[in-house]
Design a protein around this motif. Structure first.
Motif, short mmCIF file in Angstrom:
data_model
loop_
_atom_site.label_atom_id
_atom_site.label_comp_id
_atom_site.label_asym_id
_atom_site.label_seq_id
_atom_site.Cartn_x
_atom_site.Cartn_y
_atom_site.Cartn_z
N GLU A 1 -1.44 7.63 -12.61
CA GLU A 1 0.01 7.58 -12.43
C GLU A 1 0.40 6.80 -11.18
O GLU A 1 1.32 5.99 -11.19
N LEU A 2 -0.32 7.03 -10.09
CA LEU A 2 0.02 6.35 -8.84
C LEU A 2 -0.40 4.89 -8.87
O LEU A 2 0.35 4.01 -8.43
N GLN B 1 -2.05 -1.30 -7.71
CA GLN B 1 -0.87 -1.99 -8.22
C GLN B 1 0.26 -1.96 -7.20
O GLN B 1 0.94 -2.97 -6.97
N ARG B 2 0.47 -0.83 -6.55
CA ARG B 2 1.52 -0.72 -5.53
C ARG B 2 1.20 -1.62 -4.34
O ARG B 2 2.09 -2.25 -3.77
N GLN B 3 -0.07 -1.65 -3.95
CA GLN B 3 -0.44 -2.51 -2.83
C GLN B 3 -0.24 -3.98 -3.20
O GLN B 3 0.22 -4.77 -2.37
N ARG B 4 -0.56 -4.34 -4.42
CA ARG B 4 -0.39 -5.73 -4.85
C ARG B 4 1.08 -6.11 -4.85
O ARG B 4 1.44 -7.23 -4.48
N PHE B 5 1.95 -5.18 -5.23
CA PHE B 5 3.38 -5.46 -5.20
C PHE B 5 3.85 -5.70 -3.77
O PHE B 5 4.64 -6.61 -3.49
N LEU B 6 3.34 -4.90 -2.86
CA LEU B 6 3.66 -5.09 -1.45
C LEU B 6 3.18 -6.46 -0.97
O LEU B 6 3.89 -7.18 -0.25
#
Length: 401
Positions: free
Chosen positions: A52-53, A57-62
């Motif tokens: 879910e987290l 992917q979140r780091q790549r968006f950053l």
């Protein structure tokens, strides 16, 4: 703390400080390592939460935000318009290249009829502005890396989407300008996977003139045995500067792909699918405060491009498996050999239909010259291809292909 650090570093990066750019790279590398480690720990303790987290992917968006993703989204709106069309300026003052100055002199162009001829100076200024935009927009694909150089390649073949011809031409060059992996990494990979390199029978050479990188693979030259001493062309440059000619020629070229590059692309595809799902569900491209000001027409263009790339996920990721490419090459060799007659003369009799097709093509092409010319051409082709198949040099009375 990641968001705060990002804002601090980006504030200096926009001022062009080299130190700040180095800080940004270090910062992004640290967040990538942290995200991977935490994701691995979560996957062991709570797989559902890890899925879910999806911290990578979140780091790549950053990382994409730091490298200009928001600017890319707005630039896409201009790239999909014909040159000279007025593009809406999005909130936040995002600019790609010199923004065309709006002159109040003269009447506005009418859509009901032909517009009056443009002043040569204004036309030259507009062309220069368009060229600057194309260069900066293409550079964003290289800055963001991952799937984006491949996206540039795809968009360069879609004039129905990218209507700006200068942008199309510039995007076609992005694949040739991808960042190369360190030579030591390529050398270690080749030695690890190929006994000939591991045992010293072949050796990779650091000759930049022959080293080229794309969005998926990288090629490097090699030599056999000890014929040449290890050479590193430290004086050679490839980025438009003077290149020193190598003293030796390679015996061949090795093509390699890197696991971590595939992992980045895999994360990028997950990110594209997440954003596409979010846009279709909410009408915004992201839920992050301060980034939801994209206007609908920007959103529609982004959704169209994202759908295009998501549909190519399997095909793009398959390019990392060079065994698939090798199989395609081997099938191609069979076709070529068949056209030359080698496979058609094999004991198994395979590819006879290709020989028949070749003879038929010769007959139809040379029919106006008469049956004698057709027969002579067919016999000449067969004799020459037989000589090539057997490794014999064509004789004086036997024309070569």
């Amino acid at each position: 703390s990641s968001q705060s650090g990002l804002r601090l570093v980006l504030g200096q990066r926009r001022r062009g400080h080299a130190t700040a750019i180095a800080m940004l790279e270090s910062f992004l590398a640290a967040t990538k390592v942290a995200a991977s480690r935490v994701q691995e720990a979560l996957a062991q303790q709570s797989p559902s939460l890890a899925q879910e987290l999806d911290l990578p992917q979140r780091q790549r968006f950053l990382e994409l935000l730091a490298r200009g993703f928001e600017t890319f989204v707005h630039g896409l709106a201009r790239a999909t318009q014909q040159p000279g069309e007025s593009a809406e300026v999005a909130a936040g003052g995002i600019v790609l290249g010199p923004r065309p100055s709006e002159s109040s002199d003269g009447p506005p162009a009418s859509s009901a009829g032909a517009s009056p001829p443009e002043d040569p100076a204004a036309e030259a200024a507009r062309a220069a502005d368009d060229e600057a935009f194309a260069n900066k927009f293409a550079q964003l694909f290289l800055d963001m890396g991952g799937i984006f150089p491949k996206l540039a390649q795809v968009l360069s073949m879609r004039p129905d989407l990218i209507k700006n011809e200068r942008v199309l031409l510039r995007l076609r060059c992005v694949q040739e300008e991808c960042r190369r992996m360190p030579f030591a990494d390529a050398e270690a990979l080749v030695c690890n996977e190929c006994a000939a390199f591991r045992d010293g029978e072949c050796r990779l050479q650091d000759w930049p003139q022959y080293i080229h990188a794309g969005s998926v693979a990288q090629v490097a030259p090699f030599v056999r045995g000890d014929r040449y001493p290890p050479v590193s062309s430290t004086n050679a440059e490839v980025g438009g500067e003077e290149v020193e000619e190598p003293k030796f020629l390679p015996d061949g070229i090795v093509k390699v792909t890197f696991v971590h590059a595939r992992e980045v692309m895999h994360v990028d595809f997950r990110l594209l699918k997440s954003q596409l799902h979010w846009m279709e569900r909410t009408g915004h491209w992201t839920g992050r405060t301060g980034l939801e000001h994209l206007r609908p027409k920007h959103l529609n263009k982004l959704k169209e491009v994202w759908r295009l790339m998501v549909g190519m996920e399997s095909e793009v990721l398959k390019e990392f498996d060079l065994r698939h490419e090798l199989a395609c090459q081997q099938r191609g060799d069979i076709v070529v050999d068949s056209l030359l007659g080698a496979a058609a003369q094999s004991a198994t009799g395979e590819s006879i239909w290709l020989e028949e097709w070749r003879d038929g093509a010769l007959e139809r092409t040379l029919q106006p010259s008469g049956p004698t010319a057709v027969s002579h051409a067919r016999d000449t082709w067969r004799r020459a291809s037989s000589a090539l198949a057997l490794g014999a040099a064509p004789s004086a009375g036997r024309p070569a292909l």
